[in-house]
Scaffold this motif. Structure first.
Motif, PDB file in Angstrom:
ATOM      1  N   PRO A  58       0.831  -1.218   0.000  1.00  9.79           N
ATOM      2  CA  PRO A  58       0.000   0.000   0.000  1.00  9.79           C
ATOM      3  C   PRO A  58       0.859   1.260   0.000  1.00  9.79           C
ATOM      4  N   LEU A  59       0.306   2.267  -0.603  1.00 11.01           N
ATOM      5  CA  LEU A  59       0.973   3.574  -0.630  1.00 11.01           C
ATOM      6  C   LEU A  59       1.023   4.129   0.791  1.00 11.01           C
ATOM      7  N   ASP A  60       2.176   4.692   1.168  1.00 12.26           N
ATOM      8  CA  ASP A  60       2.244   5.283   2.515  1.00 12.26           C
ATOM      9  C   ASP A  60       2.022   6.789   2.432  1.00 12.26           C
ATOM     10  N   GLY A  61       1.650   7.374   3.559  1.00 13.08           N
ATOM     11  CA  GLY A  61       1.287   8.790   3.611  1.00 13.08           C
ATOM     12  C   GLY A  61       2.416   9.717   3.204  1.00 13.08           C
ATOM     13  N   THR A  62       3.653   9.384   3.572  1.00 10.44           N
ATOM     14  CA  THR A  62       4.790  10.243   3.237  1.00 10.44           C
ATOM     15  C   THR A  62       5.022  10.290   1.735  1.00 10.44           C
ATOM     16  N   THR A  63       4.942   9.137   1.088  1.00 11.57           N
ATOM     17  CA  THR A  63       5.113   9.090  -0.365  1.00 11.57           C
ATOM     18  C   THR A  63       3.989   9.850  -1.056  1.00 11.57           C
ATOM     19  N   ALA A  64       2.765   9.702  -0.547  1.00 11.30           N
ATOM     20  CA  ALA A  64       1.630  10.423  -1.123  1.00 11.30           C
ATOM     21  C   ALA A  64       1.845  11.929  -1.029  1.00 11.30           C
ATOM     22  N   THR A  65       2.330  12.402   0.126  1.00 10.72           N
ATOM     23  CA  THR A  65       2.588  13.832   0.295  1.00 10.72           C
ATOM     24  C   THR A  65       3.682  14.303  -0.651  1.00 10.72           C
ATOM     25  N   ALA A  66       4.731  13.492  -0.810  1.00 14.86           N
ATOM     26  CA  ALA A  66       5.816  13.861  -1.732  1.00 14.86           C
ATOM     27  C   ALA A  66       5.298  13.990  -3.161  1.00 14.86           C
ATOM     28  N   HIS A  67       4.439  13.060  -3.572  1.00 15.44           N
ATOM     29  CA  HIS A  67       3.853  13.130  -4.920  1.00 15.44           C
ATOM     30  C   HIS A  67       2.980  14.381  -5.072  1.00 15.44           C
TER      31      HIS A  67
END
Length: 201
Positions: free
Chosen positions: A139-148
């Protein structure tokens, strides 16, 4: 940069034409849009992408489960390429036949990719599955989502600034073409004898 240069035409100059004043206003408007509108567009796009990705993070956390799998045997194929999601990118992954228990309690067996250099029967490793035990991606993690989301917002701001500057240059190009056309008409009116002695001019 062209917008800042265009602002110099604001100076009082007896040779200033109306088109020079229009160019100066155009440059000022473009500069203000780049400084104000482009960041607002970037922030709006970033916030929208952040909301969408964070919803995806929550949904994936609900639907994807990490379970323990046990190696039954290593399959004949050699090591696979490094996993780009691992911190070092150097962990060798191997294809194995494995057993695991799905979150709904059903036993599962299948071919999976294990993050093991030399898998042996009985080795344990983790995999991600849906509730029925089917293999799914991590699953996508929150930190990666924020970076994107930040990258999307920055890209939108840069693209907006480029479009504004491109629009300013396009308008300026049309103004210059019109100016040249007026000059051509003026030269054609003056005739080929302009400036010669005894031509009555």
């Amino acid at each position: 940069m062209g917008a800042i240069i265009g602002l110099r035409r604001w100076r009082h100059n007896p040779l200033r034409r109306t088109t020079d004043l229009v160019e100066a206003w155009l440059a000022l408007a473009a500069l203000l849009l780049v400084l104000v509108a482009a960041p607002l567009v970037g922030a709006a796009v970033g916030a929208s992408v952040q909301g969408t990705l964070q919803r995806a993070v929550r949904d994936q956390r609900k639907d994807r489960h990490q379970v323990a799998a046990v190696v039954v045997r290593k399959l004949s194929r050699g090591p696979l390429a490094p996993d780009p999601e691992t911190p070092s990118g150097r962990d060798t992954r191997s294809r194995v036949l494995a057993d695991w228990t799905a979150p709904d309690g059903s036993p599962q067996r299948g071919t999976v990719v294990a993050a093991l250099k030399s898998p042996r029967p009985g080795d344990h490793f983790s995999i991600w599955t849906d509730r029925h035990g089917r293999i799914v991606g991590r699953p996508l993690d929150g930190t990666t989502a924020t970076a994107h989301a930040v990258l999307a917002g920055f890209g939108a701001a840069v693209l907006s600034a480029g479009l504004i500057e491109g629009g300013r240059r396009w308008i300026l190009w049309h103004m210059i073409r019109r100016r040249y056309a007026r000059w051509d008409r003026a030269w054609a009116k003056a005739g080929p004898d302009w400036g010669k002695a005894d031509t009555g001019s």
